[in-house]
Structures are given as C-alpha cells and as structure tokens.
Design a protein around this motif. Structure first.
Motif, PDB file in Angstrom:
ATOM      1  N   GLU A   7       0.811  -1.228   0.000  1.00 58.23           N
ATOM      2  CA  GLU A   7       0.000   0.000   0.000  1.00 58.23           C
ATOM      3  C   GLU A   7       0.839   1.271   0.000  1.00 58.23           C
ATOM      4  N   THR A   8       2.112   1.171   0.346  1.00 54.46           N
ATOM      5  CA  THR A   8       2.964   2.358   0.298  1.00 54.46           C
ATOM      6  C   THR A   8       3.413   2.660  -1.132  1.00 54.46           C
ATOM      7  N   LEU A   9       3.310   1.677  -2.020  1.00 52.46           N
ATOM      8  CA  LEU A   9       3.722   1.854  -3.417  1.00 52.46           C
ATOM      9  C   LEU A   9       2.558   2.036  -4.380  1.00 52.46           C
ATOM     10  N   PHE A  10       1.418   1.428  -4.062  1.00 53.49           N
ATOM     11  CA  PHE A  10       0.292   1.413  -4.989  1.00 53.49           C
ATOM     12  C   PHE A  10      -0.965   1.969  -4.335  1.00 53.49           C
ATOM     13  N   SER A  11      -1.762   2.666  -5.149  1.00 55.49           N
ATOM     14  CA  SER A  11      -3.012   3.243  -4.655  1.00 55.49           C
ATOM     15  C   SER A  11      -3.980   3.389  -5.821  1.00 55.49           C
ATOM     16  N   ALA A  12      -5.104   3.996  -5.549  1.00 58.95           N
ATOM     17  CA  ALA A  12      -6.100   4.233  -6.597  1.00 58.95           C
ATOM     18  C   ALA A  12      -5.595   5.205  -7.655  1.00 58.95           C
ATOM     19  N   ILE A  13      -4.521   5.927  -7.345  1.00 59.42           N
ATOM     20  CA  ILE A  13      -4.014   6.900  -8.320  1.00 59.42           C
ATOM     21  C   ILE A  13      -2.616   6.558  -8.830  1.00 59.42           C
ATOM     22  N   SER A  14      -2.175   5.335  -8.624  1.00 65.77           N
ATOM     23  CA  SER A  14      -0.843   4.962  -9.116  1.00 65.77           C
ATOM     24  C   SER A  14      -0.942   4.172 -10.421  1.00 65.77           C
ATOM     25  N   CYS A  15       0.159   4.145 -11.136  1.00 65.97           N
ATOM     26  CA  CYS A  15       0.370   3.290 -12.315  1.00 65.97           C
ATOM     27  C   CYS A  15      -0.506   3.632 -13.525  1.00 65.97           C
ATOM     28  N   PHE A  16      -0.666   4.923 -13.799  1.00 65.43           N
ATOM     29  CA  PHE A  16      -1.314   5.341 -15.044  1.00 65.43           C
ATOM     30  C   PHE A  16      -0.316   5.298 -16.199  1.00 65.43           C
ATOM     31  N   THR A  17       0.969   5.180 -15.848  1.00 65.95           N
ATOM     32  CA  THR A  17       2.016   4.993 -16.840  1.00 65.95           C
ATOM     33  C   THR A  17       2.786   3.725 -16.468  1.00 65.95           C
ATOM     34  N   TYR A  18       3.447   3.142 -17.469  1.00 66.15           N
ATOM     35  CA  TYR A  18       4.112   1.861 -17.272  1.00 66.15           C
ATOM     36  C   TYR A  18       5.490   2.012 -16.643  1.00 66.15           C
ATOM     37  N   SER A  19       5.764   1.127 -15.722  1.00 62.38           N
ATOM     38  CA  SER A  19       7.119   0.846 -15.239  1.00 62.38           C
ATOM     39  C   SER A  19       7.096  -0.628 -14.861  1.00 62.38           C
ATOM     40  N   GLU A  20       8.255  -1.241 -14.776  1.00 62.22           N
ATOM     41  CA  GLU A  20       8.298  -2.668 -14.423  1.00 62.22           C
ATOM     42  C   GLU A  20       7.621  -2.919 -13.081  1.00 62.22           C
ATOM     43  N   LEU A  21       7.830  -1.998 -12.133  1.00 55.35           N
ATOM     44  CA  LEU A  21       7.208  -2.118 -10.818  1.00 55.35           C
ATOM     45  C   LEU A  21       5.679  -2.066 -10.916  1.00 55.35           C
ATOM     46  N   CYS A  22       5.181  -1.315 -11.871  1.00 54.14           N
ATOM     47  CA  CYS A  22       3.736  -1.118 -12.030  1.00 54.14           C
ATOM     48  C   CYS A  22       3.074  -2.099 -12.997  1.00 54.14           C
ATOM     49  N   LEU A  23       3.795  -3.081 -13.485  1.00 51.70           N
ATOM     50  CA  LEU A  23       3.264  -3.957 -14.527  1.00 51.70           C
ATOM     51  C   LEU A  23       1.869  -4.475 -14.211  1.00 51.70           C
ATOM     52  N   GLN A  24       1.663  -5.070 -13.058  1.00 48.03           N
ATOM     53  CA  GLN A  24       0.362  -5.673 -12.736  1.00 48.03           C
ATOM     54  C   GLN A  24      -0.757  -4.639 -12.671  1.00 48.03           C
ATOM     55  N   GLN A  25      -0.527  -3.508 -11.997  1.00 45.16           N
ATOM     56  CA  GLN A  25      -1.579  -2.499 -11.901  1.00 45.16           C
ATOM     57  C   GLN A  25      -1.812  -1.821 -13.246  1.00 45.16           C
ATOM     58  N   PHE A  26      -0.750  -1.592 -13.999  1.00 43.78           N
ATOM     59  CA  PHE A  26      -0.884  -0.997 -15.326  1.00 43.78           C
ATOM     60  C   PHE A  26      -1.710  -1.918 -16.231  1.00 43.78           C
ATOM     61  N   LEU A  27      -1.408  -3.210 -16.220  1.00 43.47           N
ATOM     62  CA  LEU A  27      -2.208  -4.172 -16.997  1.00 43.47           C
ATOM     63  C   LEU A  27      -3.660  -4.175 -16.536  1.00 43.47           C
ATOM     64  N   SER A  28      -3.874  -4.128 -15.237  1.00 40.09           N
ATOM     65  CA  SER A  28      -5.244  -4.081 -14.714  1.00 40.09           C
ATOM     66  C   SER A  28      -5.969  -2.838 -15.199  1.00 40.09           C
ATOM     67  N   ARG A  29      -5.271  -1.717 -15.239  1.00 39.81           N
ATOM     68  CA  ARG A  29      -5.884  -0.479 -15.747  1.00 39.81           C
ATOM     69  C   ARG A  29      -6.237  -0.619 -17.237  1.00 39.81           C
ATOM     70  N   LEU A  30      -5.342  -1.233 -18.016  1.00 38.68           N
ATOM     71  CA  LEU A  30      -5.625  -1.433 -19.444  1.00 38.68           C
ATOM     72  C   LEU A  30      -6.835  -2.352 -19.638  1.00 38.68           C
ATOM     73  N   ILE A  31      -6.896  -3.415 -18.856  1.00 41.33           N
ATOM     74  CA  ILE A  31      -8.023  -4.351 -18.947  1.00 41.33           C
ATOM     75  C   ILE A  31      -9.317  -3.636 -18.581  1.00 41.33           C
ATOM     76  N   TRP A  32      -9.287  -2.845 -17.525  1.00 41.81           N
ATOM     77  CA  TRP A  32     -10.471  -2.084 -17.110  1.00 41.81           C
ATOM     78  C   TRP A  32     -10.857  -1.091 -18.204  1.00 41.81           C
ATOM     79  N   LEU A  33      -9.874  -0.397 -18.763  1.00 41.83           N
ATOM     80  CA  LEU A  33     -10.112   0.588 -19.809  1.00 41.83           C
ATOM     81  C   LEU A  33     -10.938  -0.013 -20.947  1.00 41.83           C
TER      82      LEU A  33
END
Length: 168
Positions: A7-33
C-alpha cells in the motif's frame, strides 16, 4: 493466501504509466479501460495488452490512440487479422462519450450529472466543488479530485484533448 500489493507503493491513483514495478496495476488499468464498463473493446484481452506492453508499445494508458496497422506489425503473438481488429476497436474508442472515458480511466461511479461538464471545468474544481456539484462525500470527492489531477499530470488528458475526444 492471495498476494496483496504494498500500500505504500500502490493506490487508486498509481500506475497510469508503465514501469516494471507497475506492470500488474498498469495491466489491470488497461483491462479495465477496455472492459464493457469502459470502452468496450471486443477481442482485446489481458494477453493482448501484455504483448503490447512487453513489446514496448505502451508507456501510457492511451498511447494506442493514434496507432495505425503498421504500429502492430512486429508485436509477438499478434498477427495481421488480430492487428486489424485491434485497430478497428481503437478507432471506435475515439467516438466514446466523455462519461465512458472517465469510467474507463478509473473514475467509476460518477453521477449522471457529470455529462453536463467538460474536462476543463473539472480541472478548475477543488474538492469542495466535486462535493457540491456532484453531491459526493468528502472521501469520494477527494478521490475523484486526485484521479483527475493524476490523469492530467501523466499527460493522458492532454493526449485525449489532442485527439479531440468528446468532453476533453
């Protein structure tokens, strides 16, 4: 036990752009999109998004908006027929409504009255405006305010404005 993100790294407003650390949340955002509550892409699933990310085609949720067929020609696991279908779906997304786009970007559950506003107006609102104009709780108003500003900060809104997406 299921994996819970830090929770210190990820939130409802994180990972709108890609980074290796954000892969899972970024993919989830794309799937939701692309889901039926968002832009309703037909035939674009998790594996497609993963292939596009791993081929370095996506650094933002909306990099695909100006793609042509050639942009997909060297993506592993995506053939010509699938490329044509993907581009067709991406072209249709340009015609989606403002409220569909907001939902697709994670601003879910907004009241119908959001349709009477445009992005430029939302950017001028403070948290109190979000509360008063849309009859939201402080918690929800704060979240929408933060999401809107993250969408702006990451350049997503500017891309949508440039492409002339409805409401932006």
């Amino acid at each position: 036990m299921p994996y819970l993100p830090d929770e210190t790294l990820f939130s409802a407003i994180s990972c709108f752009t890609y980074s290796e650390l954000c892969l899972q949340q970024f993919l989830s955002r794309l799937i939701w999109l692309g889901n039926q509550l968002g832009l309703n892409f037909k035939g674009i699933k998790q594996a497609t998004w993963f292939s596009l990310v791993k081929a370095n085609k996506l650094s933002s949720l909306v990099d695909w908006l100006d793609w042509q067929l050639d942009d997909l020609s060297n993506v592993p696991n995506i053939g010509k027929k699938q490329s044509e279908m993907i581009i067709r779906q991406f072209q249709l997304a340009k015609k989606a409504s403002f409220s569909q786009w907001l939902n697709a970007l994670g601003m879910t559950g907004l009241p119908e009255s959001i349709k009477s506003y445009c992005w430029q107006e939302l950017m001028r609102w403070d948290i109190k405006d979000w509360q008063n104009k849309l009859s939201l709780s402080t918690k929800r108003a704060t979240l929408y305010y933060q999401l809107a500003h993250e969408i702006m900060r990451t350049g997503i809104a500017n891309t949508l404005i440039k492409i002339k997406i409805d409401g932006f």
